[in-house]
Design an enzyme around this catalytic site. Sequence first.
Site, PDB file in Angstrom:
ATOM      1  N   CYS A  79       0.865  -1.179   0.000  1.00 19.10           N
ATOM      2  CA  CYS A  79       0.000   0.000   0.000  1.00 19.10           C
ATOM      3  C   CYS A  79       0.904   1.231   0.000  1.00 19.10           C
ATOM      4  CB  CYS A  79      -0.950  -0.030   1.196  1.00 19.10           C
ATOM      5  SG  CYS A  79      -0.099  -0.092   2.779  1.00 19.10           S
ATOM      6  N   GLN A  80       0.506   2.278   0.690  1.00 12.67           N
ATOM      7  CA  GLN A  80       1.333   3.487   0.737  1.00 12.67           C
ATOM      8  C   GLN A  80       2.435   3.375   1.784  1.00 12.67           C
ATOM      9  OE1 GLN A  80       1.121   5.860  -1.501  1.00 12.67           O
ATOM     10  NE2 GLN A  80       2.625   7.260  -0.623  1.00 12.67           N
TER      11      GLN A  80
END
Length: 116
Positions: A79-80
């Site tokens: 993800c981030q």
Amino acid sequence: MAASDISYVDLKALIEKAAGLLLVDVRTKEEVDRGHIQGSIHIPLDQVESSMSLDASAFQEKFGVLKPLLDTPDLVFHCQMGRRGAVATEKARGLGFKKARNYTGGYKEWSEKEGK
């Protein structure tokens, strides 16, 4: 680092050598549109269970890649910054992908190290 985690260095090596690597970006479409890791496919976090439960032909039709085998060591979520990737990895492991891993540095670390 948990056994289900993978580092930047290990992911970079995997990208270079593993022909069967499936790198899954679980961020939102808006985040992905701002930049992504080359070769990754996008499955938003809330669609991980339904997408990873598709049969092989439906998965390939939807994402344009082969569905990974349950025992593949080359299934990595990210993800981030690592949290959603960890959730996605646990969901995939719950579906039987016992060797699924989470790239803990996420796109944030990748883009910093890659200078993107």
